[in-house]
Design a protein around this motif. Sequence first.
Motif, PDB file in Angstrom:
ATOM      1  N   UNK A   1      -7.876  17.745   1.832  1.00 21.46           N
ATOM      2  CA  UNK A   1      -6.800  18.254   2.271  1.00 21.46           C
ATOM      3  C   UNK A   1      -5.635  17.559   1.343  1.00 21.46           C
ATOM      4  N   UNK A   2      -5.678  16.419   1.101  1.00 25.68           N
ATOM      5  CA  UNK A   2      -4.920  16.022   0.348  1.00 25.68           C
ATOM      6  C   UNK A   2      -4.733  16.227  -1.441  1.00 25.68           C
ATOM      7  N   UNK A   3      -6.152  16.663  -1.822  1.00 24.58           N
ATOM      8  CA  UNK A   3      -5.947  17.082  -3.155  1.00 24.58           C
ATOM      9  C   UNK A   3      -5.606  18.305  -3.276  1.00 24.58           C
ATOM     10  N   UNK A   4      -5.539  19.193  -2.177  1.00 25.61           N
ATOM     11  CA  UNK A   4      -4.730  20.436  -2.339  1.00 25.61           C
ATOM     12  C   UNK A   4      -3.468  20.578  -2.311  1.00 25.61           C
ATOM     13  N   UNK A   5      -2.800  19.496  -1.957  1.00 31.71           N
ATOM     14  CA  UNK A   5      -1.294  19.818  -2.076  1.00 31.71           C
ATOM     15  C   UNK A   5      -0.719  19.335  -3.243  1.00 31.71           C
ATOM     16  N   UNK A   6       0.453  20.159  -3.507  1.00 28.08           N
ATOM     17  CA  UNK A   6       1.113  19.793  -4.473  1.00 28.08           C
ATOM     18  C   UNK A   6       2.114  18.580  -4.684  1.00 28.08           C
TER      19      UNK A   6
ATOM     20  N   UNK B   1      -3.111   7.734   4.893  1.00 25.22           N
ATOM     21  CA  UNK B   1      -4.223   8.266   4.161  1.00 25.22           C
ATOM     22  C   UNK B   1      -5.247   6.929   4.162  1.00 25.22           C
ATOM     23  N   UNK B   2      -5.923   6.853   5.441  1.00 22.54           N
ATOM     24  CA  UNK B   2      -6.793   5.809   5.444  1.00 22.54           C
ATOM     25  C   UNK B   2      -8.053   5.512   4.555  1.00 22.54           C
ATOM     26  N   UNK B   3      -8.238   6.529   3.785  1.00 25.02           N
ATOM     27  CA  UNK B   3      -9.461   6.564   3.049  1.00 25.02           C
ATOM     28  C   UNK B   3      -8.833   5.883   1.465  1.00 25.02           C
ATOM     29  N   UNK B   4      -7.774   5.723   1.235  1.00 24.62           N
ATOM     30  CA  UNK B   4      -6.868   5.446   0.034  1.00 24.62           C
ATOM     31  C   UNK B   4      -6.790   3.904   0.130  1.00 24.62           C
ATOM     32  N   UNK B   5      -7.479   3.094  -0.694  1.00 26.71           N
ATOM     33  CA  UNK B   5      -7.566   1.616  -0.583  1.00 26.71           C
ATOM     34  C   UNK B   5      -6.745   1.262  -1.816  1.00 26.71           C
ATOM     35  N   UNK B   6      -6.222   2.178  -2.617  1.00 28.06           N
ATOM     36  CA  UNK B   6      -5.465   1.504  -3.656  1.00 28.06           C
ATOM     37  C   UNK B   6      -4.188   0.921  -3.021  1.00 28.06           C
TER      38      UNK B   6
ATOM     39  N   UNK C   1       3.964  21.025   7.231  1.00 27.50           N
ATOM     40  CA  UNK C   1       2.810  21.248   7.982  1.00 27.50           C
ATOM     41  C   UNK C   1       1.340  20.435   7.874  1.00 27.50           C
ATOM     42  N   UNK C   2       1.465  19.888   6.388  1.00 30.48           N
ATOM     43  CA  UNK C   2       0.197  19.051   6.313  1.00 30.48           C
ATOM     44  C   UNK C   2       0.517  17.733   6.788  1.00 30.48           C
ATOM     45  N   UNK C   3       1.665  17.227   7.289  1.00 25.71           N
ATOM     46  CA  UNK C   3       1.848  15.495   7.459  1.00 25.71           C
ATOM     47  C   UNK C   3       2.036  15.658   9.062  1.00 25.71           C
ATOM     48  N   UNK C   4       0.957  15.996   9.540  1.00 23.92           N
ATOM     49  CA  UNK C   4       1.117  15.912  11.020  1.00 23.92           C
ATOM     50  C   UNK C   4      -0.130  14.908  11.861  1.00 23.92           C
ATOM     51  N   UNK C   5      -0.452  13.979  10.958  1.00 22.40           N
ATOM     52  CA  UNK C   5      -1.396  13.037  11.109  1.00 22.40           C
ATOM     53  C   UNK C   5      -2.135  12.312  10.234  1.00 22.40           C
ATOM     54  N   UNK C   6      -3.367  11.811  10.146  1.00 20.42           N
ATOM     55  CA  UNK C   6      -4.133  11.460   9.020  1.00 20.42           C
ATOM     56  C   UNK C   6      -4.568  12.474   8.390  1.00 20.42           C
ATOM     57  N   UNK C   7      -4.477  12.237   6.963  1.00 18.71           N
ATOM     58  CA  UNK C   7      -5.116  13.429   5.782  1.00 18.71           C
ATOM     59  C   UNK C   7      -6.384  13.315   5.349  1.00 18.71           C
ATOM     60  N   UNK C   8      -7.235  14.101   5.380  1.00 17.15           N
ATOM     61  CA  UNK C   8      -8.710  13.828   4.445  1.00 17.15           C
ATOM     62  C   UNK C   8      -8.438  14.139   3.123  1.00 17.15           C
TER      63      UNK C   8
ATOM     64  N   UNK D   1       0.681  -1.182   0.105  1.00 17.27           N
ATOM     65  CA  UNK D   1      -0.039  -0.021   0.066  1.00 17.27           C
ATOM     66  C   UNK D   1       0.848   1.345  -0.037  1.00 17.27           C
ATOM     67  N   UNK D   2       0.267   2.413   0.183  1.00 16.18           N
ATOM     68  CA  UNK D   2       0.687   3.774  -0.135  1.00 16.18           C
ATOM     69  C   UNK D   2       1.043   4.616   1.310  1.00 16.18           C
ATOM     70  N   UNK D   3       1.763   5.264   1.129  1.00 15.02           N
ATOM     71  CA  UNK D   3       1.956   6.297   2.482  1.00 15.02           C
ATOM     72  C   UNK D   3       2.478   7.567   1.892  1.00 15.02           C
ATOM     73  N   UNK D   4       1.832   8.633   2.477  1.00 14.30           N
ATOM     74  CA  UNK D   4       2.276  10.031   1.997  1.00 14.30           C
ATOM     75  C   UNK D   4       3.378  10.577   2.643  1.00 14.30           C
TER      76      UNK D   4
END
Length: 301
Positions: free
Chosen positions: A190-195, A264-269, A180-187, A170-173
């Motif tokens: 919020x994920x889609x807004x990151x470059x 990214x728990x919502x990501x099942x890929x 600042x965006x990587x301080x816990x689980x990401x919605x 599986x994948x990890x971000x």
Amino acid sequence: MDTTRMDLNLLVTFEALLAEQNVTKAAARLNLSQPAVSAQLNRLREMFDDPLLVPARRGMTPTAKALELLGPLREAMDQLRRTLQSHQDFHPQSAQLTVTIACTDYIQAAVAMPLVLALRQSAPGVRIALRHYIPDQLEPQLASGEIDLAIVTPESRHAQLRTRHLFDEDYVLVGRRGHPALNGELSMQAFAQLEQVIVSPSGGGFTTPIDDALATFGLQRRVVMSAASFLFVPQIVAISELVALVPRRLLQQVMTDRLSQAEVPWLVEQFEVSLIWHERNHGHAGQRWVREAILGLVKES
């Protein structure tokens, strides 16, 4: 000479006749009757269009043609015996073997590198040659012996290829340390807004199946860079504000002191990684030992 109908037993008999230069002694050596060996000698004479052995004062003497064949015959028979023996016995500490493995850059780091390091201790004479994985060439390369083994995500099944599951990935971000965006689980939003950096093995692609999944929720992520290999990704995100999804096992093999990561728990890929080899290598003791070594390493990691 029609080699398609050649009987290997005839060459064994020929080798014994050249060594003993006597039909009776050759028969005893082969545990055959004298008439049987004489009949095989006649077949050999017909095959090579030469008497091969002619009567002499003591036993028989080889002809010039037989002497010409003697060296190549012994070399070929010795090689055949070594090959057959290698399929039965394998002693890792003393074995000399080269195994060619096709895989992606990610697998080179996550699986092949630990394998090579482990072999230095358990099988120092076993060498690993890494080849780039080309999907549409996999079966012909395995069939011809150009490669011995592939460690890949199986895309299809082939009758002549054997497959053994290694692990599910599986994948990890990941991003720079302190991102600042990587301080816990990401919605997902919020994920889609990151470059982001993505990996496109074929080169130049800016979408993956993850983007198709996001699109079903009306989201589009901000992909600003497409890389050809996962191995480059940790370096670029460590010195920028970019983030990337990378296979979890890759992080076990790269320097992570400059990286932060988030789940990214919502990501099942996810994807499957398997060992794939051709039937031609299935019974080879050395190849089998290397396959089991890979399986053992994966279970330990």
